[in-house]
Motif scaffolding. Structure first.
Motif, PDB file in Angstrom:
ATOM      1  N   CYS A  42      -0.909   0.910 -23.305  1.00 13.84           N
ATOM      2  CA  CYS A  42      -2.130   1.707 -23.472  1.00 13.84           C
ATOM      3  C   CYS A  42      -3.259   0.975 -22.768  1.00 13.84           C
ATOM      4  O   CYS A  42      -3.758  -0.039 -23.264  1.00 13.84           O
ATOM      5  N   GLU A  97      -1.781   8.046 -20.269  1.00 12.15           N
ATOM      6  CA  GLU A  97      -0.594   7.354 -19.791  1.00 12.15           C
ATOM      7  C   GLU A  97      -0.180   7.961 -18.455  1.00 12.15           C
ATOM      8  O   GLU A  97      -0.382   9.157 -18.224  1.00 12.15           O
ATOM      9  N   THR A 103       1.631  -2.508 -29.162  1.00 12.39           N
ATOM     10  CA  THR A 103       2.478  -1.456 -28.594  1.00 12.39           C
ATOM     11  C   THR A 103       3.902  -1.592 -29.135  1.00 12.39           C
ATOM     12  O   THR A 103       4.311  -2.653 -29.618  1.00 12.39           O
ATOM     13  N   SER A 120       8.633   3.571 -26.935  1.00 13.84           N
ATOM     14  CA  SER A 120       8.168   4.950 -26.897  1.00 13.84           C
ATOM     15  C   SER A 120       8.999   5.829 -27.822  1.00 13.84           C
ATOM     16  O   SER A 120      10.183   5.567 -28.071  1.00 13.84           O
ATOM     17  N   HIS A 159       6.784   7.265 -20.510  1.00 13.47           N
ATOM     18  CA  HIS A 159       6.672   5.808 -20.415  1.00 13.47           C
ATOM     19  C   HIS A 159       7.580   5.189 -21.466  1.00 13.47           C
ATOM     20  O   HIS A 159       7.919   5.834 -22.468  1.00 13.47           O
ATOM     21  N   MET A 197       4.428   2.739 -26.027  1.00 11.44           N
ATOM     22  CA  MET A 197       3.325   3.520 -26.574  1.00 11.44           C
ATOM     23  C   MET A 197       2.594   2.666 -27.615  1.00 11.44           C
ATOM     24  O   MET A 197       3.173   1.703 -28.154  1.00 11.44           O
TER      25      MET A 197
END
Length: 382
Positions: free
Chosen positions: A2, A112, A157, A160, A168, A171
């Motif tokens: 991010c 993103e 993070t 994903s 990506h 996340m």
């Protein structure tokens, strides 16, 4: 990962998004906060953290600068703007922050990028009902050589979710309810934090493509989150135009190729000049007997042989046949003219009746006294 976000929330909205609207709160350094549609590391953002009297909405810089960094070093906010949740308990920069330096970051949404060949397409990700997203984060303080204390933070993070893994592989850690927010912010035990670091799998998270201008730090405003249509490269109008027109273009090129110069006929013994008024026709002339001094008659530039034999002309061999007073002539291409343009030379052929079957001897370049008339030469030879 991010690295860009939209944060246009008011400080009071941050406290409400973190389910602390009923608790007393302190607001610190809010004069540094500038709401923006395009927030990047190095910018100030409102962060909610615990305080001895409750909670504080503290405006900090995005991009962690560890407290043990040398005072003389220049801070690099892009070096640790994210922290992998899988390794925060192992790295010294984050491990010491877990017990007491946990915080919450509230944003409207984040961006993103999807890599498509050599280009990247940005997407804006947010909640369907437009409520703020709350990220798990860690903060620290660092003092520079001038004695100024700087507060910075990093966003955690995780892997994903199944819905976003096409976009990506990472996340941010999203805390989607009050229980997860309270646990991250208030629980003294770090052993209960691990379940909170899982990917957000609920279906209320949506996304859409936005302009690639979001990559510029100076680009800001509502245009950042305006949805744009995606163009398929396979259906490009330009590629269709050229692929459809190519065969027609080749045919047109074949049709428009200029034809070569037309062949112009050259009469045997007659050189046709470019001027129309200089064309001489031999077949319409009648052969006249040569009387008098042969020096008065222009000598032909080539030797003429009998019927059926070749005529040597400037290195070329021409063949011709005599038929009465008129003669047939062989046609030659205009491109094979052995003489220069703008010059008209008429070669007269000797007639059998006027010169006899022996023909006329070619005149040399000797003295005029040595020359004889045509009749004398004829009878002497007899």
């Amino acid at each position: 990962m991010c690295g860009r976000a939209r944060c246009t929330l008011r400080p009071e909205d941050v406290r409400r998004a973190c389910h602390r609207h009923g608790s007393p709160a302190h607001f610190l350094h809010l004069e540094c906060y500038r709401p923006s549609y395009n927030v990047a590391p190095g910018s100030y953002m409102p962060v909610l953290r615990r305080d001895k009297d409750g909670v504080a909405v503290h405006c900090m810089k995005w991009g962690l600068v560890p407290g043990f960094t040398k005072k003389t070093d220049k801070p690099d906010f892009f070096k640790m703007f994210n922290a992998r949740s899988e390794s925060i308990a192992e790295k010294a920069s984050f491990r010491r922050l877990l017990p007491k330096n946990r915080c919450l970051v509230a944003v409207d949404g984040f961006y993103e990028w999807k890599k498509e060949g050599s280009k990247k397409q940005p997407y804006y990700i947010h909640f369907k009902d437009e409520r703020p997203l709350v990220f798990a984060a860690l903060f620290d303080s660092w003092q520079n050589s001038g004695g100024e204390t700087l507060y910075t933070f990093t966003i955690l993070t995780t892997a994903s979710s199944s819905a976003l893994d096409w976009l990506h592989d990472r996340m941010p850690v999203i805390l989607g309810d009050k229980d997860s927010v309270d646990t991250w912010l208030d629980d003294p035990s770090t052993s209960k934090l691990q379940p909170l670091l899982a990917p957000y799998e609920k279906s209320d998270l949506v996304w859409y493509p936005v302009t690639s201008a979001i990559g510029k730090l100076s680009f800001d405003g509502p245009e950042c989150i305006q949805q744009i249509p995606l163009k398929a490269s396979q259906n490009s109008l330009i590629s269709k135009f050229f692929s459809a027109k190519q065969p027609k273009t080749e045919e047109r090129d074949k049709e428009t190729i200029p034809a070569g110069p037309k062949e112009e006929p050259i009469l045997e013994g007659v050189l046709v000049s470019d001027s129309n008024d200089e064309i001489k026709q031999v077949d319409e002339e009648k052969a006249e007997p040569l009387v008098g001094d042969s020096s008065a008659v222009a000598s032909p530039p080539e030797s003429v042989k009998k019927e059926g034999e070749s005529v040597e002309t400037g290195g070329l061999e021409l063949t011709g046949k005599s038929s009465g007073r008129k003669r047939d002539y062989e046609l030659f291409s205009a491109q094979e003219k052995p003489w220069k343009q703008q010059q008209s030379v008429v070669v007269r052929m000797q007639d059998d009746k006027s010169c006899g079957k022996h023909g006329r001897k070619k005149q040399g370049k000797g003295n005029s006294k040595e020359r004889q008339s045509t009749l004398h030469f004829f009878f002497d030879e007899k």
